[in-house]
Write a protein that holds these residues in place. Sequence first.
Motif, PDB file in Angstrom:
ATOM      1  N   ALA A 145     -18.507   4.359  28.024  1.00 22.72           N
ATOM      2  CA  ALA A 145     -19.909   3.962  27.864  1.00 22.72           C
ATOM      3  C   ALA A 145     -20.151   3.231  26.560  1.00 22.72           C
ATOM      4  O   ALA A 145     -21.113   2.477  26.422  1.00 22.72           O
TER       5      ALA A 145
ATOM      6  N   GLN B 144     -26.090  10.586  33.517  1.00 20.54           N
ATOM      7  CA  GLN B 144     -26.213   9.194  33.078  1.00 20.54           C
ATOM      8  C   GLN B 144     -25.034   8.759  32.213  1.00 20.54           C
ATOM      9  O   GLN B 144     -24.564   7.621  32.309  1.00 20.54           O
ATOM     10  N   GLU B 145     -24.509   9.672  31.367  1.00 19.28           N
ATOM     11  CA  GLU B 145     -23.376   9.324  30.519  1.00 19.28           C
ATOM     12  C   GLU B 145     -22.125   9.073  31.367  1.00 19.28           C
ATOM     13  O   GLU B 145     -21.367   8.136  31.112  1.00 19.28           O
TER      14      GLU B 145
ATOM     15  N   GLY C 198     -18.794   1.299  32.642  1.00 11.46           N
ATOM     16  CA  GLY C 198     -18.036   0.705  31.545  1.00 11.46           C
ATOM     17  C   GLY C 198     -16.608   0.404  31.933  1.00 11.46           C
ATOM     18  O   GLY C 198     -16.034  -0.607  31.498  1.00 11.46           O
TER      19      GLY C 198
ATOM     20  N   PHE D   6     -21.090  -0.590  25.960  1.00  8.17           N
ATOM     21  CA  PHE D   6     -22.457  -1.084  26.060  1.00  8.17           C
ATOM     22  C   PHE D   6     -23.301  -0.723  24.839  1.00  8.17           C
ATOM     23  O   PHE D   6     -24.457  -1.135  24.754  1.00  8.17           O
ATOM     24  N   LYS D   7     -22.744   0.044  23.906  1.00 10.44           N
ATOM     25  CA  LYS D   7     -23.563   0.607  22.832  1.00 10.44           C
ATOM     26  C   LYS D   7     -23.304   0.003  21.458  1.00 10.44           C
ATOM     27  O   LYS D   7     -24.005   0.323  20.503  1.00 10.44           O
TER      28      LYS D   7
ATOM     29  N   LEU E 150     -22.600   5.798  33.230  1.00 10.81           N
ATOM     30  CA  LEU E 150     -22.420   4.689  32.292  1.00 10.81           C
ATOM     31  C   LEU E 150     -20.946   4.494  31.955  1.00 10.81           C
ATOM     32  O   LEU E 150     -20.478   3.366  31.777  1.00 10.81           O
ATOM     33  N   SER E 151     -20.196   5.596  31.881  1.00 12.42           N
ATOM     34  CA  SER E 151     -18.757   5.503  31.600  1.00 12.42           C
ATOM     35  C   SER E 151     -18.018   4.820  32.747  1.00 12.42           C
ATOM     36  O   SER E 151     -17.124   3.992  32.520  1.00 12.42           O
TER      37      SER E 151
END
Length: 299
Positions: free
Chosen positions: A159, A94-95, A102, A162-163, A98-99
């Motif tokens: 990622a 998932q990381e 991103g 988004f955080k 997500l990267s």
Amino acid sequence: MNSPLDFINDPVVLRIAKLLLWILAIIIFIGFLRRVLKKRIDNVSVRYKAQKGVEIIGYVLIALLILMAFTVESIKDYTIIIGLFTAGITFTLQELILSIAGSFYIFFVKVYKPGDRIEINGIKGDVIDIDSIYTTLMEIGEWVSSDNYSGRIVKISNAFVFKGPIKNYSMDFPFVWDELNILITYDSDVALAKKLVLEKATDFLSEYTKNSLAKWEEMVEHYYIENAKIAPTLAISPTDNWIAINLRYITDYKLRRITKHELFEQIVQALMATDDKVKLASTTLKLLKIPELDINLKQ
């Protein structure tokens, strides 16, 4: 038991093999194009954008091939297995996913680009590279003061877009406001001090003021933001020990430290040339010797 030949001739195996060959061919072609662009384009910025564009187009083609391969009718019976496998891969990676998402977000939304100065995940620096997984920064700050390079190169996962918040120093308005405090004594000529400070600041920062004014007008037109005063301004703050003249001015985001240094030098020279009409103030401590004591004790 099926023979190896039957396994090789299985339609699903053949389709997966073709998919892998196509992916390999695209990857090789991307590498070839990147080398050609590196040799043919002299401009560093144009070459970088062209290489990244080719890389992103290649990822899109690979994603489309995978999507087409796993949505054909010939492998309907494998839907549940594929779904479970995909869910497991998604959770495990998932990381990474997500990267990659991103990186597309950064490219299309233009959150930042190489050359920008940003602060992300508590780390501040100049963006020197953006790939499909990481953003690479030349770090600023940490053990060094002001906006100086620390010498470390930091890789941050894409990622993080988004955080949390991303602070961009140069995306639409490559200038920042800074402040400088001039401390003078109460017996100084305050009006003369204000006049000299504002004159020196206005003259020294005239180029920044002119260049930033056009940029700020574009900001006001593009964003819902009130107009601001670009020219240097002063504010007086009396304290118990001195009068503080607070100078607020605008400067280039990469030259903040050197601008403050040179501006302070010019202002101090002007104030020192007033024949003590304006005196700089500072905290002074005077240490006194304890007097000797002569003690006589009676029995």
